[in-house]
Structures are given as structure tokens and as C-alpha cells.
Design a protein around this motif. Sequence first.
Motif, PDB file in Angstrom:
ATOM      1  N   ASP A   1      71.483 -37.110 -96.913  1.00 28.95           N
ATOM      2  CA  ASP A   1      72.351 -35.983 -96.585  1.00 28.95           C
ATOM      3  C   ASP A   1      73.172 -36.316 -95.342  1.00 28.95           C
ATOM      4  OD1 ASP A   1      73.533 -33.580 -96.096  1.00 28.95           O
ATOM      5  OD2 ASP A   1      71.708 -32.392 -96.229  1.00 28.95           O
ATOM      6  N   PRO A   2      74.494 -36.083 -95.338  1.00 31.87           N
ATOM      7  CA  PRO A   2      75.289 -36.305 -94.116  1.00 31.87           C
ATOM      8  C   PRO A   2      74.848 -35.449 -92.941  1.00 31.87           C
ATOM      9  CG  PRO A   2      76.708 -36.143 -96.027  1.00 31.87           C
ATOM     10  CD  PRO A   2      75.335 -35.756 -96.486  1.00 31.87           C
ATOM     11  N   ALA A   3      74.043 -34.408 -93.206  1.00 34.27           N
ATOM     12  CA  ALA A   3      73.508 -33.617 -92.095  1.00 34.27           C
ATOM     13  C   ALA A   3      72.670 -34.471 -91.160  1.00 34.27           C
ATOM     14  CB  ALA A   3      72.679 -32.449 -92.633  1.00 34.27           C
ATOM     15  N   LEU A   4      72.101 -35.569 -91.686  1.00 34.94           N
ATOM     16  CA  LEU A   4      71.356 -36.498 -90.833  1.00 34.94           C
ATOM     17  C   LEU A   4      72.265 -37.082 -89.755  1.00 34.94           C
ATOM     18  CD1 LEU A   4      69.329 -38.395 -93.571  1.00 34.94           C
ATOM     19  CD2 LEU A   4      68.434 -36.765 -91.909  1.00 34.94           C
ATOM     20  N   ALA A   5      73.468 -37.465 -90.152  1.00 37.85           N
ATOM     21  CA  ALA A   5      74.421 -37.990 -89.171  1.00 37.85           C
ATOM     22  C   ALA A   5      74.843 -36.897 -88.191  1.00 37.85           C
ATOM     23  CB  ALA A   5      75.646 -38.567 -89.874  1.00 37.85           C
ATOM     24  N   ALA A   6      74.934 -35.654 -88.683  1.00 40.94           N
ATOM     25  CA  ALA A   6      75.306 -34.539 -87.803  1.00 40.94           C
ATOM     26  C   ALA A   6      74.229 -34.295 -86.755  1.00 40.94           C
ATOM     27  CB  ALA A   6      75.546 -33.280 -88.633  1.00 40.94           C
ATOM     28  N   ILE A   7      72.955 -34.264 -87.160  1.00 45.40           N
ATOM     29  CA  ILE A   7      71.887 -34.034 -86.182  1.00 45.40           C
ATOM     30  C   ILE A   7      71.783 -35.218 -85.219  1.00 45.40           C
ATOM     31  CG2 ILE A   7      70.031 -35.012 -87.584  1.00 45.40           C
ATOM     32  CD1 ILE A   7      69.773 -31.939 -85.299  1.00 45.40           C
ATOM     33  N   ALA A   8      72.047 -36.431 -85.716  1.00 49.44           N
ATOM     34  CA  ALA A   8      72.044 -37.598 -84.829  1.00 49.44           C
ATOM     35  C   ALA A   8      73.170 -37.501 -83.809  1.00 49.44           C
ATOM     36  CB  ALA A   8      72.176 -38.879 -85.653  1.00 49.44           C
ATOM     37  N   SER A   9      74.325 -36.995 -84.235  1.00 45.25           N
ATOM     38  CA  SER A   9      75.446 -36.835 -83.307  1.00 45.25           C
ATOM     39  C   SER A   9      75.141 -35.791 -82.245  1.00 45.25           C
ATOM     40  CB  SER A   9      76.707 -36.443 -84.082  1.00 45.25           C
ATOM     41  OG  SER A   9      77.047 -37.429 -85.036  1.00 45.25           O
ATOM     42  N   VAL A  10      74.472 -34.709 -82.654  1.00 45.94           N
ATOM     43  CA  VAL A  10      74.108 -33.669 -81.687  1.00 45.94           C
ATOM     44  C   VAL A  10      73.138 -34.226 -80.645  1.00 45.94           C
ATOM     45  CG1 VAL A  10      72.925 -31.460 -81.413  1.00 45.94           C
ATOM     46  CG2 VAL A  10      74.536 -31.787 -83.298  1.00 45.94           C
ATOM     47  N   LEU A  11      72.136 -34.970 -81.097  1.00 45.64           N
ATOM     48  CA  LEU A  11      71.177 -35.560 -80.163  1.00 45.64           C
ATOM     49  C   LEU A  11      71.861 -36.579 -79.251  1.00 45.64           C
ATOM     50  CD1 LEU A  11      68.126 -36.106 -82.552  1.00 45.64           C
ATOM     51  CD2 LEU A  11      68.469 -34.272 -80.887  1.00 45.64           C
ATOM     52  N   LEU A  12      72.796 -37.349 -79.810  1.00 50.80           N
ATOM     53  CA  LEU A  12      73.530 -38.321 -78.998  1.00 50.80           C
ATOM     54  C   LEU A  12      74.368 -37.614 -77.937  1.00 50.80           C
ATOM     55  CD1 LEU A  12      74.428 -41.252 -78.504  1.00 50.80           C
ATOM     56  CD2 LEU A  12      76.217 -40.896 -80.225  1.00 50.80           C
ATOM     57  N   LEU A  13      75.027 -36.517 -78.323  1.00 54.00           N
ATOM     58  CA  LEU A  13      75.834 -35.760 -77.369  1.00 54.00           C
ATOM     59  C   LEU A  13      74.963 -35.167 -76.265  1.00 54.00           C
ATOM     60  CD1 LEU A  13      78.540 -34.517 -76.533  1.00 54.00           C
ATOM     61  CD2 LEU A  13      78.039 -32.591 -78.069  1.00 54.00           C
ATOM     62  N   ALA A  14      73.795 -34.644 -76.634  1.00 51.39           N
ATOM     63  CA  ALA A  14      72.884 -34.077 -75.637  1.00 51.39           C
ATOM     64  C   ALA A  14      72.431 -35.144 -74.646  1.00 51.39           C
ATOM     65  CB  ALA A  14      71.678 -33.443 -76.332  1.00 51.39           C
ATOM     66  N   THR A  15      72.157 -36.352 -75.157  1.00 49.96           N
ATOM     67  CA  THR A  15      71.725 -37.441 -74.272  1.00 49.96           C
ATOM     68  C   THR A  15      72.837 -37.841 -73.310  1.00 49.96           C
ATOM     69  OG1 THR A  15      70.273 -38.262 -76.026  1.00 49.96           O
ATOM     70  CG2 THR A  15      70.778 -39.766 -74.228  1.00 49.96           C
ATOM     71  N   VAL A  16      74.058 -37.949 -73.834  1.00 47.29           N
ATOM     72  CA  VAL A  16      75.190 -38.329 -72.981  1.00 47.29           C
ATOM     73  C   VAL A  16      75.453 -37.273 -71.918  1.00 47.29           C
ATOM     74  CG1 VAL A  16      77.677 -38.748 -72.976  1.00 47.29           C
ATOM     75  CG2 VAL A  16      76.246 -39.783 -74.746  1.00 47.29           C
ATOM     76  N   LEU A  17      75.370 -35.989 -72.300  1.00 52.08           N
ATOM     77  CA  LEU A  17      75.576 -34.908 -71.332  1.00 52.08           C
ATOM     78  C   LEU A  17      74.496 -34.930 -70.248  1.00 52.08           C
ATOM     79  CD1 LEU A  17      76.655 -31.926 -73.632  1.00 52.08           C
ATOM     80  CD2 LEU A  17      78.085 -33.288 -72.085  1.00 52.08           C
TER      81      LEU A  17
ATOM     82  N   ALA B   1      77.935 -27.350 -89.486  1.00 52.56           N
ATOM     83  CA  ALA B   1      77.648 -25.946 -89.797  1.00 52.56           C
ATOM     84  C   ALA B   1      76.361 -25.815 -90.606  1.00 52.56           C
ATOM     85  CB  ALA B   1      78.822 -25.338 -90.569  1.00 52.56           C
ATOM     86  N   ALA B   2      76.081 -26.833 -91.451  1.00 54.46           N
ATOM     87  CA  ALA B   2      74.853 -26.775 -92.251  1.00 54.46           C
ATOM     88  C   ALA B   2      73.605 -26.798 -91.373  1.00 54.46           C
ATOM     89  CB  ALA B   2      74.825 -27.952 -93.225  1.00 54.46           C
ATOM     90  N   LEU B   3      73.712 -27.395 -90.181  1.00 56.65           N
ATOM     91  CA  LEU B   3      72.551 -27.417 -89.285  1.00 56.65           C
ATOM     92  C   LEU B   3      72.184 -26.025 -88.809  1.00 56.65           C
ATOM     93  CD1 LEU B   3      73.476 -30.495 -87.039  1.00 56.65           C
ATOM     94  CD2 LEU B   3      71.994 -30.466 -89.050  1.00 56.65           C
ATOM     95  N   LEU B   4      73.174 -25.112 -88.781  1.00 56.03           N
ATOM     96  CA  LEU B   4      72.938 -23.764 -88.259  1.00 56.03           C
ATOM     97  C   LEU B   4      72.461 -22.785 -89.327  1.00 56.03           C
ATOM     98  CD1 LEU B   4      76.118 -23.476 -85.993  1.00 56.03           C
ATOM     99  CD2 LEU B   4      73.823 -24.223 -85.350  1.00 56.03           C
ATOM    100  N   VAL B   5      72.421 -23.221 -90.575  1.00 59.14           N
ATOM    101  CA  VAL B   5      71.955 -22.348 -91.657  1.00 59.14           C
ATOM    102  C   VAL B   5      70.425 -22.311 -91.634  1.00 59.14           C
ATOM    103  CG1 VAL B   5      71.911 -21.971 -94.138  1.00 59.14           C
ATOM    104  CG2 VAL B   5      73.974 -22.900 -93.041  1.00 59.14           C
ATOM    105  N   PRO B   6      69.827 -21.145 -91.405  1.00 57.83           N
ATOM    106  CA  PRO B   6      68.354 -21.103 -91.300  1.00 57.83           C
ATOM    107  C   PRO B   6      67.649 -21.654 -92.534  1.00 57.83           C
ATOM    108  CG  PRO B   6      69.327 -19.050 -90.525  1.00 57.83           C
ATOM    109  CD  PRO B   6      70.451 -19.834 -91.157  1.00 57.83           C
ATOM    110  N   GLY B   7      68.228 -21.446 -93.697  1.00 58.01           N
ATOM    111  CA  GLY B   7      67.568 -21.887 -94.920  1.00 58.01           C
ATOM    112  C   GLY B   7      67.434 -23.389 -95.037  1.00 58.01           C
TER     113      GLY B   7
END
Length: 261
Positions: free
Chosen positions: A232-248, A52-58
Amino acid sequence: MRSRPVLVLGKAGAWLLLAFLFVPVLVVVPVALTDQDYLSLPQHGISFSHFAALLVPGNGWLASIGTSLAIAAVASLVATAAGAAYAMGVWTMKGWWPSLTRLVLLAPMIVPPIVYAVGIFRLWARLDLLDTPTGVVLVHVVLCLPFTVLAVGASLSNLDPAIVRAARSLGARPPTVFRRIVLPNIRLGVAAAALFAFVTSWDEITVTLFITSRHVVTLPRRIWTSITDSVDPALAAIASVLLLATVLALALRLVRRGQPA
């Protein structure tokens, strides 16, 4: 003909190699679901707060993703067009200059990135292009050109020049020859060149670190800054999003290959 035990061992070795390469990457997924404020595995349950922190514009992640997408799209388009035009030009020409110019275009793949970054920094400082979108796009285009030239050149190597000469002898004009003969034969190479260029620009970090500061923050630079400033654990979150996009993307590609033509 190979025996069945050899084939089974070969497949098992291939799957073990893939697991060795891919399984460590999956560690980022549980880390992204941690309920802690630092990089760790979940201790009291899973949490999606870091996603959710990835979606916060700030927090700047969305802006960095948008910047990287825009720069990669423009750099890919320009590098593919320029690389394809150059590859077709040298394909029809003879002499020593195609080899010399090809060596110059491939220089970004030969010169160490740190050396290239220092040179670009000094040049961009003189041209007042530091920390500007134009300066970043130009650098990425130069870095992407070798991949586009090689990809399109490989496709052109499979096209017989006699076909083009035959079409010209029958009265076809150059635009018609390009649209009806050349382009259909190299379209896969052009698509591969665009993909290589997009991935190269999307992942570029070394030169971008030198020529940007605050106004142009690409996603790799944002990740780098977050690693150096705070873990920041957000780094792992953005890495997971990129990994999911690659797999898809890979799954979509496999599904399309499985469909009848």
C-alpha cells in the motif's frame, strides 16, 4: 595544523557520506505522493490521498500510532526509573555482584532477538500475557533497560563519589543528596536514557511479532502486516511522516543549541 585543501576534502567527504546515507531515504517522499494505488512514482500528478488515508480511523494507522506512543511512553518511563535506580545502586557498591548483575541486564543486547523472542513467547504463554498491553510493555522495558543503565552509568562515572560522601558527612540525608547533588549531575544521562528507551520501544518489532496478534497492534507491526498482506502506498506516507518528524526534531535541537544560554 592541517592545510586548507585537506579540511575541504574532509568536509566534502563527510557531506558525501551523509548524502549516501540520507538521500535514498528521501525516495519515500515522491512515492507517498503518487496518484497510483501501488508503490510507484507519480505518473499523472501528485496526490495527497495516501496521507489522507492515514487519518481514516477505519484504516487503523491512527490506532497503531497511539498504541505505539502509549507503550513507548510507559516503557520509557519505567525503564528509565529502573535503570537509573540500578545504575546508582551499583555505583555506590563494591564487589563481584555489580558486574554479574550488569551482565544479566545487558543480556537482551547480546542474545539474538529471535532466541529472546522464542523464550519470551513460551514464558508469556504460561503467564497468559500474550497479546496484552501489559505483556508488550514488560518486554519493551526489559529490552530498554540495557540502554538506560549504560546511559545513566556513563553520567555517574563523571561524578566523584567523594562529593556524596562529603555531603553525607555534613549531615545531608539520602533524599537531599539525591535531589541536590546526584540528580543535577546525571540529568543529561537520564534524559538520554529516556530518549534511547523511547526510540527502542517505538522501533521494536521482532519480539512484538511473536507476542501479539490482533488486540495489540503497534505501528511497526502494522507496517509489517501491510507489507506482507498488500503493498500500500500508505506505507510510504507513514514513512514520510516519521521522516518529517525526525527532521523537525533535529532542526529544533539545532536551533536550541544555537540560542544563548
